[in-house]
Design a protein around this motif. Structure first.
Motif, PDB file in Angstrom:
ATOM      1  N   MET A  24       0.828  -1.207   0.000  1.00  0.00           N
ATOM      2  CA  MET A  24       0.000   0.000   0.000  1.00  0.00           C
ATOM      3  C   MET A  24       0.862   1.257   0.000  1.00  0.00           C
ATOM      4  O   MET A  24       0.520   2.250  -0.655  1.00  0.00           O
ATOM      5  N   ALA A  25       1.977   1.243   0.721  1.00  0.00           N
ATOM      6  CA  ALA A  25       2.878   2.404   0.722  1.00  0.00           C
ATOM      7  C   ALA A  25       3.474   2.613  -0.668  1.00  0.00           C
ATOM      8  O   ALA A  25       3.575   3.758  -1.143  1.00  0.00           O
ATOM      9  N   ALA A  26       3.854   1.524  -1.337  1.00  0.00           N
ATOM     10  CA  ALA A  26       4.382   1.644  -2.695  1.00  0.00           C
ATOM     11  C   ALA A  26       3.309   2.184  -3.640  1.00  0.00           C
ATOM     12  O   ALA A  26       3.597   3.033  -4.490  1.00  0.00           O
ATOM     13  N   GLY A  55      14.615   9.247   1.252  1.00  0.00           N
ATOM     14  CA  GLY A  55      14.903   9.895  -0.024  1.00  0.00           C
ATOM     15  C   GLY A  55      15.484  11.284   0.147  1.00  0.00           C
ATOM     16  O   GLY A  55      16.371  11.699  -0.600  1.00  0.00           O
ATOM     17  N   LYS A  56      14.989  12.012   1.140  1.00  0.00           N
ATOM     18  CA  LYS A  56      15.513  13.359   1.380  1.00  0.00           C
ATOM     19  C   LYS A  56      16.955  13.331   1.865  1.00  0.00           C
ATOM     20  O   LYS A  56      17.737  14.219   1.535  1.00  0.00           O
ATOM     21  N   LYS A  57      17.305  12.328   2.660  1.00  0.00           N
ATOM     22  CA  LYS A  57      18.677  12.239   3.165  1.00  0.00           C
ATOM     23  C   LYS A  57      19.642  11.894   2.042  1.00  0.00           C
ATOM     24  O   LYS A  57      20.787  12.339   2.053  1.00  0.00           O
ATOM     25  N   GLY A  58      19.189  11.100   1.063  1.00  0.00           N
ATOM     26  CA  GLY A  58      20.021  10.731  -0.074  1.00  0.00           C
ATOM     27  C   GLY A  58      21.111   9.745   0.306  1.00  0.00           C
ATOM     28  O   GLY A  58      21.215   9.310   1.450  1.00  0.00           O
ATOM     29  N   GLY A  59      21.911   9.381  -0.660  1.00  0.00           N
ATOM     30  CA  GLY A  59      23.021   8.482  -0.413  1.00  0.00           C
ATOM     31  C   GLY A  59      22.642   7.024  -0.619  1.00  0.00           C
ATOM     32  O   GLY A  59      21.474   6.640  -0.632  1.00  0.00           O
ATOM     33  N   LEU A  60      23.664   6.200  -0.782  1.00  0.00           N
ATOM     34  CA  LEU A  60      23.462   4.781  -1.064  1.00  0.00           C
ATOM     35  C   LEU A  60      22.835   4.045   0.105  1.00  0.00           C
ATOM     36  O   LEU A  60      21.949   3.211  -0.072  1.00  0.00           O
ATOM     37  N   HIS A  61      23.268   4.343   1.322  1.00  0.00           N
ATOM     38  CA  HIS A  61      22.732   3.661   2.490  1.00  0.00           C
ATOM     39  C   HIS A  61      21.227   3.903   2.632  1.00  0.00           C
ATOM     40  O   HIS A  61      20.453   2.963   2.859  1.00  0.00           O
ATOM     41  N   ALA A  66      15.482   2.316   1.937  1.00  0.00           N
ATOM     42  CA  ALA A  66      14.180   2.511   1.302  1.00  0.00           C
ATOM     43  C   ALA A  66      13.790   1.282   0.483  1.00  0.00           C
ATOM     44  O   ALA A  66      12.628   0.870   0.476  1.00  0.00           O
ATOM     45  N   LEU A  67      14.763   0.670  -0.202  1.00  0.00           N
ATOM     46  CA  LEU A  67      14.493  -0.557  -0.950  1.00  0.00           C
ATOM     47  C   LEU A  67      14.095  -1.697  -0.019  1.00  0.00           C
ATOM     48  O   LEU A  67      13.237  -2.510  -0.363  1.00  0.00           O
ATOM     49  N   ALA A  68      14.705  -1.769   1.151  1.00  0.00           N
ATOM     50  CA  ALA A  68      14.335  -2.804   2.115  1.00  0.00           C
ATOM     51  C   ALA A  68      12.922  -2.580   2.637  1.00  0.00           C
ATOM     52  O   ALA A  68      12.211  -3.532   2.958  1.00  0.00           O
ATOM     53  N   GLU A  73      11.791  -1.126  -7.045  1.00  0.00           N
ATOM     54  CA  GLU A  73      12.870  -0.235  -7.456  1.00  0.00           C
ATOM     55  C   GLU A  73      12.357   1.028  -8.149  1.00  0.00           C
ATOM     56  O   GLU A  73      12.904   2.124  -7.959  1.00  0.00           O
ATOM     57  N   ALA A  74      11.294   0.904  -8.933  1.00  0.00           N
ATOM     58  CA  ALA A  74      10.738   2.077  -9.621  1.00  0.00           C
ATOM     59  C   ALA A  74      10.178   3.083  -8.624  1.00  0.00           C
ATOM     60  O   ALA A  74      10.318   4.302  -8.808  1.00  0.00           O
TER      61      ALA A  74
END
Length: 117
Positions: A24-26, A55-61, A66-68, A73-74
């Motif tokens: 639902m969040a997605a 997303g606002k913090k950015g970066g790979l971590h 967020a992916l977890a 991915e989209a």
């Protein structure tokens, strides 16, 4: 006693509840507005706002966190490319819940949850 226990069980077991809320969040992030029960909307708000904050913090971590959380991915790409710049000056509160009244069949309180412009 429910001291220091957060969240609603929504009459589902843990695996079903978490998967439902992630989906639902997605969908909320993908379509920017969904119609659901009031209790589900309040729980989805928590997940969606955490993902947008990553997303606002950015970066790979933060992208991997967020992916977890969302597993699409989209949707994560949309968070980092479109939503993060939109909400860069806002400190939380990225969603709005508007009550719609009761559902015809079972009188459940219905709501629309949407991302703010």
């Amino acid at each position: 006693m429910r001291h220091k226990l957060s969240g609603r069980k929504l009459s589902r077991n843990t695996a079903h509840r978490l998967l439902m809320l992630r989906t639902m969040a997605a969908d909320l992030i993908r379509h920017e507005s969904i119609r659901t029960t009031d209790a589900k909307a309040r729980e989805v708000r928590r997940m969606a706002e955490k993902a947008i904050t990553h997303g606002k913090k950015g970066g790979l971590h933060n992208r991997r966190q967020a992916l977890a959380l969302l597993t699409d991915e989209a949707v994560v790409r949309k968070i980092f490319e479109e939503l993060a710049p939109r909400y860069e000056n806002r400190n939380g509160g990225y969603t709005r819940i508007m009550k719609l009244g009761q559902r015809q069949g079972d009188a459940a309180e219905m709501s629309v949850i949407e991302l703010l412009p």
